[in-house]
Design a protein around this motif. Sequence first.
Motif, PDB file in Angstrom:
ATOM      1  N   LEU A 174      30.555  21.963  32.157  1.00  0.00           N
ATOM      2  CA  LEU A 174      32.106  21.719  32.689  1.00  0.00           C
ATOM      3  C   LEU A 174      31.774  21.372  34.026  1.00  0.00           C
ATOM      4  N   SER A 175      31.063  21.821  34.885  1.00  0.00           N
ATOM      5  CA  SER A 175      30.673  21.749  36.351  1.00  0.00           C
ATOM      6  C   SER A 175      32.237  21.346  37.265  1.00  0.00           C
ATOM      7  N   GLY A 176      33.055  22.577  36.868  1.00  0.00           N
ATOM      8  CA  GLY A 176      34.212  22.531  37.780  1.00  0.00           C
ATOM      9  C   GLY A 176      34.812  21.248  37.536  1.00  0.00           C
ATOM     10  N   CYS A 177      35.015  20.686  36.363  1.00  0.00           N
ATOM     11  CA  CYS A 177      35.448  19.243  36.073  1.00  0.00           C
ATOM     12  C   CYS A 177      34.938  18.330  36.992  1.00  0.00           C
ATOM     13  N   SER A 178      33.666  18.242  37.006  1.00  0.00           N
ATOM     14  CA  SER A 178      32.706  16.984  37.750  1.00  0.00           C
ATOM     15  C   SER A 178      32.695  17.589  39.486  1.00  0.00           C
ATOM     16  N   SER A 179      33.254  18.668  39.886  1.00  0.00           N
ATOM     17  CA  SER A 179      33.154  18.994  41.073  1.00  0.00           C
ATOM     18  C   SER A 179      31.682  19.722  41.529  1.00  0.00           C
ATOM     19  N   LEU A 180      31.156  19.988  40.584  1.00  0.00           N
ATOM     20  CA  LEU A 180      29.703  20.372  40.585  1.00  0.00           C
ATOM     21  C   LEU A 180      28.615  19.699  40.218  1.00  0.00           C
ATOM     22  N   ASN A 181      28.559  18.237  40.545  1.00  0.00           N
ATOM     23  CA  ASN A 181      27.382  17.597  39.894  1.00  0.00           C
ATOM     24  C   ASN A 181      26.084  17.962  40.292  1.00  0.00           C
ATOM     25  N   TYR A 182      25.965  18.675  41.395  1.00  0.00           N
ATOM     26  CA  TYR A 182      24.544  19.117  41.894  1.00  0.00           C
ATOM     27  C   TYR A 182      24.436  20.752  41.343  1.00  0.00           C
ATOM     28  N   GLY A 183      25.094  21.104  40.681  1.00  0.00           N
ATOM     29  CA  GLY A 183      25.057  22.491  39.939  1.00  0.00           C
ATOM     30  C   GLY A 183      25.801  23.330  41.027  1.00  0.00           C
ATOM     31  N   HIS A 184      25.402  24.732  40.560  1.00  0.00           N
ATOM     32  CA  HIS A 184      25.994  26.004  41.320  1.00  0.00           C
ATOM     33  C   HIS A 184      24.994  26.344  42.561  1.00  0.00           C
ATOM     34  N   ASN A 185      25.467  26.173  43.758  1.00  0.00           N
ATOM     35  CA  ASN A 185      24.535  26.842  44.665  1.00  0.00           C
ATOM     36  C   ASN A 185      23.638  26.144  45.015  1.00  0.00           C
ATOM     37  N   HIS A 186      23.458  24.909  44.949  1.00  0.00           N
ATOM     38  CA  HIS A 186      22.064  24.201  45.023  1.00  0.00           C
ATOM     39  C   HIS A 186      21.320  24.691  46.540  1.00  0.00           C
ATOM     40  N   PRO A 187      20.031  25.066  46.272  1.00  0.00           N
ATOM     41  CA  PRO A 187      19.553  25.697  47.460  1.00  0.00           C
ATOM     42  C   PRO A 187      19.490  24.973  48.595  1.00  0.00           C
ATOM     43  N   VAL A 188      19.371  23.310  48.680  1.00  0.00           N
ATOM     44  CA  VAL A 188      19.356  22.683  49.671  1.00  0.00           C
ATOM     45  C   VAL A 188      20.758  22.859  50.429  1.00  0.00           C
ATOM     46  N   LEU A 189      21.668  22.597  49.826  1.00  0.00           N
ATOM     47  CA  LEU A 189      23.150  22.587  50.265  1.00  0.00           C
ATOM     48  C   LEU A 189      23.561  23.813  50.928  1.00  0.00           C
ATOM     49  N   LYS A 190      23.268  24.854  50.142  1.00  0.00           N
ATOM     50  CA  LYS A 190      23.307  26.162  50.505  1.00  0.00           C
ATOM     51  C   LYS A 190      22.739  26.512  51.686  1.00  0.00           C
ATOM     52  N   GLN A 191      21.380  26.129  51.891  1.00  0.00           N
ATOM     53  CA  GLN A 191      20.905  26.642  53.195  1.00  0.00           C
ATOM     54  C   GLN A 191      21.303  25.989  54.328  1.00  0.00           C
ATOM     55  N   ALA A 192      21.643  24.488  53.977  1.00  0.00           N
ATOM     56  CA  ALA A 192      22.587  23.787  55.169  1.00  0.00           C
ATOM     57  C   ALA A 192      23.762  24.498  55.752  1.00  0.00           C
ATOM     58  N   LEU A 193      24.348  25.055  54.699  1.00  0.00           N
ATOM     59  CA  LEU A 193      25.699  25.467  55.063  1.00  0.00           C
ATOM     60  C   LEU A 193      25.626  27.023  55.851  1.00  0.00           C
ATOM     61  N   LEU A 194      24.425  27.684  55.297  1.00  0.00           N
ATOM     62  CA  LEU A 194      24.351  28.857  55.782  1.00  0.00           C
ATOM     63  C   LEU A 194      23.734  28.797  57.472  1.00  0.00           C
TER      64      LEU A 194
END
Length: 439
Positions: free
Chosen positions: A58-78
């Motif tokens: 379902l991907s959050g109804c296409s809100s999570l096209n890159y999956g949940h907590n993608h490591p690259v995106l998560k690290q950028a935010l952290l």
Amino acid sequence: MGTTIMMPTPTATPPDVTTFERLESQVRSYSRAMPRLFNRAEGVWMEDAQGGRYLDLLSGCSSLNYGHNHPVLKQALLDYIAADGIAHSLDLHTAAKQAFLIELERTILVPRGLSYRAMFTGPTGTNAVEAALKLARKVTGRQHVIAFTNGFHGMTLGSLACTGNAGKRDGAGVPLNHVSHEPFDGYYGPGIDTADLLDQRLSDPSSGLDQPAAILVEAVQGEGGLNVASADWLRKIADIAKRHGALLILDDIQAGCGRTGGFFSFEEAGIIPDIVTLAKSLSGMGLPFALALLRPELDQWLPGEHNGTFRGNCHAFVTATAALRHFWRDGTFEQTVHQRADLLGRRLHAIAAPYGDQMRVKGRGMMQGIDVGSGEIATRITAAAFARGVIIETSGAHNEVVKVLAPLTITEAELSQGLHILEQCVALAVTPHYSAAAE
């Protein structure tokens, strides 16, 4: 994480869910079909508080096209949070916003020959649609908007007026005016070109159809049932808008950000919309972020004429920038998406084939599903899938389409395993003695 799907823990509804039943509004919907307390997610997997593990198609109804907590995106935010980066900024200039705008121009707009200004409209897709409608009316001096049958554009009054679904529209409580809903591509079946019909009506001063400020369209109707506009039809609609003095607004909120293959869903048609609305997977991590892209000459706003408190979500800017840089700098990711889409299409056709005219595959790219003929059967399928550890939903006027919105980052093994379970659920749901209680 591995690729083996683990069955959800076969226990009663967790006691914590009673908190939601007691305190949360009755308007909730997804949680009724999936009554679990989810507490963790990674990649294409979600977990509940009792150890159940679910493949998320379902991907959050296409809100999570890159999956949940993608490591690259998560690290950028952290990293950004650890450096005490600004979280909220109204529309002040920030380094996070600047980085996003530069990456958007460099990675998305310039390679596609597009020149747009970015309008940060607020946190959700309906904010972007409302801004686009408002601007179209301001620029043209007209009020009327043409939308299409089975379209979905949001739940606030302006975008809701452009939405076709009666169940959604009935919640407005007031008349939804200044919009007509013309037939989408294929609405009357093969042989009838609805673009030609629209052009004929707009060209006839006695048709009763007012000249529009805008034509608002989706290239693929997600909530409407995975109805796909052909490239030829979209080109005709773009030409009609231009000839009749209307702005073409392309709603890419669900179908954009790679969901149909290219970053934008309209790329294969070779058109350049006047305004493009984006949201959902724009931030890359499910953080609220909506955007309207405008042709520069349309940017006729006065300062503060349209605004909103949460235009400056810097956390979303950070993850969006990381997503564009990581996934879209070259064509590798797009090629992978096309490969996954090909697999999805082939497997869905194989699932539907034994049922003849009773079922048909719809959609495009990683936005495909099976029209199973009735909402009752589709609901049986999604319920059976959830009982077997797969999260999936329905769409369409009668909820008759089982819609696969898997993360674009899903592996072939994960996608194949999920579709294998879906095939079993389809077979189960069409049996004469199906019992929901058995799930």
